[in-house]
Design a protein around this motif. Structure first.
Motif, PDB file in Angstrom:
ATOM      1  N   LYS A  75     -12.564 -12.515   1.894  1.00  0.00           N
ATOM      2  CA  LYS A  75     -11.782 -12.551   0.137  1.00  0.00           C
ATOM      3  C   LYS A  75     -11.337 -11.925  -0.614  1.00  0.00           C
ATOM      4  O   LYS A  75      -9.834 -11.289  -0.575  1.00  0.00           O
ATOM      5  N   SER A  76     -12.029 -10.257  -0.121  1.00  0.00           N
ATOM      6  CA  SER A  76     -11.546  -8.928  -0.705  1.00  0.00           C
ATOM      7  C   SER A  76     -10.725  -8.284   0.638  1.00  0.00           C
ATOM      8  O   SER A  76     -10.971  -6.986  -0.417  1.00  0.00           O
ATOM      9  N   HIS A  77     -11.025  -8.485   1.533  1.00  0.00           N
ATOM     10  CA  HIS A  77     -10.150  -7.998   2.675  1.00  0.00           C
ATOM     11  C   HIS A  77      -8.783  -8.657   2.702  1.00  0.00           C
ATOM     12  O   HIS A  77      -8.064  -8.689   4.156  1.00  0.00           O
ATOM     13  N   SER A  78      -8.718  -9.951   2.666  1.00  0.00           N
ATOM     14  CA  SER A  78      -7.365 -10.206   3.031  1.00  0.00           C
ATOM     15  C   SER A  78      -6.121 -11.288   1.860  1.00  0.00           C
ATOM     16  O   SER A  78      -6.866 -11.634   0.838  1.00  0.00           O
ATOM     17  N   ASN A  79      -5.243 -10.748   2.203  1.00  0.00           N
ATOM     18  CA  ASN A  79      -4.205 -11.904   0.720  1.00  0.00           C
ATOM     19  C   ASN A  79      -4.235 -13.080   1.033  1.00  0.00           C
ATOM     20  O   ASN A  79      -3.576 -13.955   0.425  1.00  0.00           O
TER      21      ASN A  79
ATOM     22  N   ASN B 215      -6.399 -14.725  -0.562  1.00  0.00           N
ATOM     23  CA  ASN B 215      -7.072 -14.911  -1.408  1.00  0.00           C
ATOM     24  C   ASN B 215      -6.257 -14.776  -3.201  1.00  0.00           C
ATOM     25  O   ASN B 215      -6.795 -15.134  -3.894  1.00  0.00           O
TER      26      ASN B 215
HETATM   27  C1  LIG Z   1      -6.764  -9.770  -2.610  1.00  0.00           C
HETATM   28  O1  LIG Z   1      -6.700  -8.999  -1.434  1.00  0.00           O
HETATM   29  C2  LIG Z   1      -6.188  -8.072  -1.596  1.00  0.00           C
HETATM   30  C3  LIG Z   1      -6.545  -7.550  -0.275  1.00  0.00           C
HETATM   31  O2  LIG Z   1      -5.131  -7.963   0.260  1.00  0.00           O
HETATM   32  C4  LIG Z   1      -6.998  -6.936  -2.833  1.00  0.00           C
HETATM   33  O3  LIG Z   1      -6.359  -5.996  -3.278  1.00  0.00           O
HETATM   34  C5  LIG Z   1      -7.270  -8.132  -3.807  1.00  0.00           C
HETATM   35  O4  LIG Z   1      -7.923  -7.373  -4.570  1.00  0.00           O
HETATM   36  C6  LIG Z   1      -8.082  -9.159  -3.543  1.00  0.00           C
HETATM   37  N1  LIG Z   1      -7.841  -9.996  -4.977  1.00  0.00           N
HETATM   38  C7  LIG Z   1      -8.656 -10.819  -5.392  1.00  0.00           C
HETATM   39  C8  LIG Z   1      -9.296 -11.106  -6.295  1.00  0.00           C
HETATM   40  O5  LIG Z   1     -10.403 -10.856  -4.470  1.00  0.00           O
END
Ligand SMILES: *[C@@H]1O[C@H](CO)[C@@H](O)[C@H](O)[C@H]1NC(C)=O
Ligand SMILES: *[C@@H]1O[C@H](CO)[C@@H](O)[C@H](O)[C@H]1NC(C)=O
Ligand SMILES: *[C@@H]1O[C@H](CO)[C@@H](O)[C@H](O)[C@H]1NC(C)=O
Length: 178
Positions: free
Chosen positions: A115-119, A121
């Motif tokens: 989740k933290s490396h994908s759009n 999310n």
């Molecule tokens: C969703 O992913 C983007 C990177 O693609 C990141 O910058 C952002 O913090 C993330 N948001 C969450 C809610 O994890």
């Protein structure tokens, strides 16, 4: 009585050592579009920058945006002689899940990997191409070995991506737990 206690202690210790020793090594990633007019992989690879920094990236171009109905089937298979179903085979309505990520603990566990490396999310609709960018293997390692204990061996984590109830893409991640 005392020696029996020691034996239990020993087993607990061995168990803990086994857990600490486990690490995940990604061996391959294979992305396949099952409907190239709908979704098309621009890239999909593992990269080793150096001994400690490895990552995976993928980008899927969505050709019929926006997408408002997505289901994901995720299976964890373990290799015995050939890959066999192991523990998980779950299908989630991604749009519903992403509105409330507490609605499915298993989906939340798998979602936690990227989740933290994908759009991806956010909830539906999807009106952008999907990327997973430089997901570090070390993060997968931590998430996998610290959250749940798994036996050592070769695994395949396979996902099928359904849009409007048609399977459009398949992503296979092969890894070894040693
Ligand atoms: C969703 O992913 C983007 C990177 O693609 C990141 O910058 C952002 O913090 C993330 N948001 C969450 C809610 O994890
Ligand atoms: C591996 O590469 C990353 C990114 O370039 C760098 O930050 C890190 O220091 C490198 N580690 C080693 C052991 O060379
Ligand atoms: C996993 O579940 C799906 C949908 O229920 C099914 O089509 C598939 O065959 C199952 N996979 C295995 C390996 O049993």
């Amino acid at each position: 009585m005392s020696s029996r206690f020691r034996l239990i202690e020993l087993f607990v210790l061995l168990y803990l050592i086994k857990q600490i020793a486990s690490r995940v090594e990604l061996t391959n990633i294979v992305c396949t579009s099952l409907d190239p007019e709908f979704a098309d992989f621009e890239y999909c690879y593992l990269k080793s920058v150096n001994r400690t920094y490895k990552y995976m990236s993928l980008k899927v171009n969505l050709l019929k945006k926006p997408i408002t109905k997505v289901k994901v089937n995720a299976e964890l298979l373990k290799r015995f002689s050939g890959y066999k179903p192991y523990l998980y085979n779950v299908t989630v309505d991604a749009c519903r899940f992403l509105k409330n990520t507490k609605s499915s603990p298993i989906a939340a566990y798998f979602y936690g990997f990227f989740k933290s490396h994908s759009n991806m999310n956010h909830s539906c609709p999807y009106d952008q191409d999907i990327v997973v960018e430089k997901l570090p293997i070390s993060a997968i390692n931590t998430h996998f070995t610290e959250v749940l204990p798994f036996p050592l061996g070769d695994y395949l984590f396979q996902t099928n991506w359904f849009a409007y109830d048609i399977n459009r893409a398949n992503v296979k991640v092969y890894f070894t737990l040693s």
